[in-house]
Write an enzyme that holds these catalytic residues in place. Structure first.
Site, PDB file in Angstrom:
ATOM      1  CG  ASP A  89      -1.727   1.227   1.417  1.00 38.12           C
ATOM      2  OD1 ASP A  89      -2.368   1.620   0.429  1.00 38.12           O
ATOM      3  OD2 ASP A  89      -1.740   1.827   2.504  1.00 38.12           O
ATOM      4  CB  SER A  90       0.127   4.746  -0.823  1.00 37.68           C
ATOM      5  OG  SER A  90      -1.089   4.788  -0.100  1.00 37.68           O
TER       6      SER A  90
ATOM      7  CE1 TYR B 234       3.128   6.156  -2.736  1.00 37.60           C
ATOM      8  CE2 TYR B 234       2.414   4.540  -4.353  1.00 37.60           C
ATOM      9  CZ  TYR B 234       3.369   5.005  -3.479  1.00 37.60           C
ATOM     10  OH  TYR B 234       4.544   4.339  -3.341  1.00 37.60           O
ATOM     11  N   GLY B 235      -2.735   9.287  -3.554  1.00 40.21           N
ATOM     12  CA  GLY B 235      -4.034   9.616  -4.154  1.00 40.21           C
ATOM     13  C   GLY B 235      -4.110  10.958  -4.847  1.00 40.21           C
TER      14      GLY B 235
ATOM     15  CB  CYS C  29      -2.815   1.110  -2.362  1.00 39.59           C
ATOM     16  SG  CYS C  29      -2.963   2.844  -2.790  1.00 39.59           S
ATOM     17  CG  ASN C  30      -9.123   1.216  -3.250  1.00 38.95           C
ATOM     18  OD1 ASN C  30     -10.069   0.634  -3.727  1.00 38.95           O
ATOM     19  ND2 ASN C  30      -8.769   1.053  -1.976  1.00 38.95           N
ATOM     20  CB  THR C  31      -4.274   5.406  -5.272  1.00 37.96           C
ATOM     21  OG1 THR C  31      -5.285   6.024  -4.468  1.00 37.96           O
ATOM     22  CG2 THR C  31      -3.663   6.427  -6.194  1.00 37.96           C
TER      23      THR C  31
ATOM     24  CD  GLU D 165      -3.120   8.733   7.392  1.00 43.42           C
ATOM     25  OE1 GLU D 165      -2.235   9.538   7.703  1.00 43.42           O
ATOM     26  OE2 GLU D 165      -2.978   7.814   6.547  1.00 43.42           O
TER      27      GLU D 165
ATOM     28  CB  CYS E 135     -10.138   5.032  -0.124  1.00 38.80           C
ATOM     29  SG  CYS E 135      -8.744   5.766   0.741  1.00 38.80           S
ATOM     30  CB  THR E 136      -6.456   1.723   2.348  1.00 36.86           C
ATOM     31  OG1 THR E 136      -5.992   3.065   2.134  1.00 36.86           O
ATOM     32  CG2 THR E 136      -5.826   0.785   1.357  1.00 36.86           C
ATOM     33  CG  HIS E 137      -7.157   5.897   4.942  1.00 36.52           C
ATOM     34  ND1 HIS E 137      -6.279   5.308   4.058  1.00 36.52           N
ATOM     35  CD2 HIS E 137      -6.392   6.651   5.775  1.00 36.52           C
ATOM     36  CE1 HIS E 137      -5.057   5.693   4.346  1.00 36.52           C
ATOM     37  NE2 HIS E 137      -5.098   6.505   5.387  1.00 36.52           N
TER      38      HIS E 137
HETATM   39  N1  DGL Z   1      -4.089   3.864   0.061  1.00 35.17           N
HETATM   40  C1  DGL Z   1      -4.755   4.909  -0.695  1.00 35.17           C
HETATM   41  C2  DGL Z   1      -5.963   4.297  -1.423  1.00 35.17           C
HETATM   42  O1  DGL Z   1      -6.488   3.256  -1.085  1.00 35.17           O
HETATM   43  C3  DGL Z   1      -5.172   6.062   0.188  1.00 35.17           C
HETATM   44  C4  DGL Z   1      -4.019   6.876   0.710  1.00 35.17           C
HETATM   45  C5  DGL Z   1      -3.221   7.575  -0.381  1.00 35.17           C
HETATM   46  O2  DGL Z   1      -3.719   8.532  -1.004  1.00 35.17           O
HETATM   47  O3  DGL Z   1      -2.093   7.151  -0.636  1.00 35.17           O
HETATM   48  O4  DGL Z   1      -6.404   4.872  -2.398  1.00 35.17           O
END
Ligand code: DGL
Length: 267
Positions: free
Chosen positions: A13-14, A45-46, A76-78, A154, A186-188
């Site tokens: 993940d990012s 990363y987003g 990570c979705n991004t 966060e 998104c992971t969060h």
């Molecule tokens: N992990 C990213 C996602 O799932 C979210 C955090 C980021 O922007 O890196 O898109």
């Protein structure tokens, strides 16, 4: 060396958001070793360009492949939206990603239309709509970028009034459409499930890609006959590129337990 059934599953993940996926994997597959890579020095990363995300993502995939993982999971979705194909092209082991898993789960439960929320890059990539339409072209998809949600999670404001108002504002245009499923892209966002559920109401089912990818992983391991035959406590390794302030606190919130075996690489 090559990967065997005893090799670890590689998850990346990012940053630390992908620990929501690790948590779901730990629950679903309690005998599997996991090595997690979080690019904490370069997160988020987003909001980055596709080129940069592509380069960072393939660098991390190569790092984990060098560790002979038996399966790669893009948590990570991004990263999955921008570089999922590039990772698949270079990987000798199966690659699963949260976008594919989330799209499949949404198509299974939706009769009318699907809402998708994610980072700006994920939404701009249109990856969820592409994946959903490849499975069922008749379903409408309505996507909404929610850039403020990552910092709010966060910060730990999981039930906070500010987060609720932010969600209501972002989701307003999605809710005027006829949707019966909302993908937490998104992971969060799985951490916001109770609040999102409250805002969305009972008629909209939430799709948590962390849970669905754990199911998919179990299926793929069965198909490949690659479940770890050892029935002992697994080993969890966490590799990060930075250990920022409050790392342990935020990390354990995502993971639901303390982080052990932490290693830092400097890139
Ligand atoms: N992990 C990213 C996602 O799932 C979210 C955090 C980021 O922007 O890196 O898109």
């Amino acid at each position: 060396m090559v990967a065997t059934a005893r090799s670890a599953i590689g998850v990346f993940d990012s940053g630390i958001g992908g620990l929501t996926v690790v948590r779901a994997l730990m629950e679903r597959l309690p005998f599997e070793d996991i090595v997690y890579f979080g690019d904490t020095a370069r997160v988020p990363y987003g909001v980055k360009s596709n080129d940069t995300i592509h380069n960072f993502t393939t660098q991390i995939a190569d790092f984990l492949l060098d560790r002979d993982v038996k399966l790669l999971i893009i948590a990570c979705n991004t990263m999955a939206a921008v570089a999922g194909d590039a990772v698949r092209a270079r990987s000798p082991v199966p690659v699963l990603d949260v976008i594919d898993a989330g799209a499949r789960a949404a198509v299974e439960i939706s009769q009318r239309g699907i809402g998708v929320i994610g980072t700006p890059t994920t939404v701009n990539s249109n990856a969820y709509a592409r994946n959903i339409h490849a499975l069922n072209p008749a379903l409408s998809v309505y996507s909404q970028a929610c850039p403020l949600l990552v910092p709010l999670v966060e910060e730990g404001w999981l039930e906070h009034e500010v987060t609720k108002l932010t969600l209501q504002e972002y989701l307003k245009p999605v809710f005027v459409e006829s949707i019966d499923a909302l993908v937490l892209g998104c992971t969060h966002y799985p951490l916001l499930k109770p609040l999102i559920g409250q805002v969305a109401g009972a008629g909209i089912r939430l799709v948590d890609s962390a849970v669905t990818i754990a199911e998919q992983t179990a299926r793929v391991l069965t198909e490949m006959d690659m479940h770890n035959p050892q029935r002992v406590a697994p080993r969890y390794d966490y590799v990060v590129t930075d250990i920022p302030l409050r790392f342990q606190t935020i990390g354990s919130r995502f993971l639901g337990r303390e982080l052990s075996h932490l290693e830092q690489v400097r890139w």
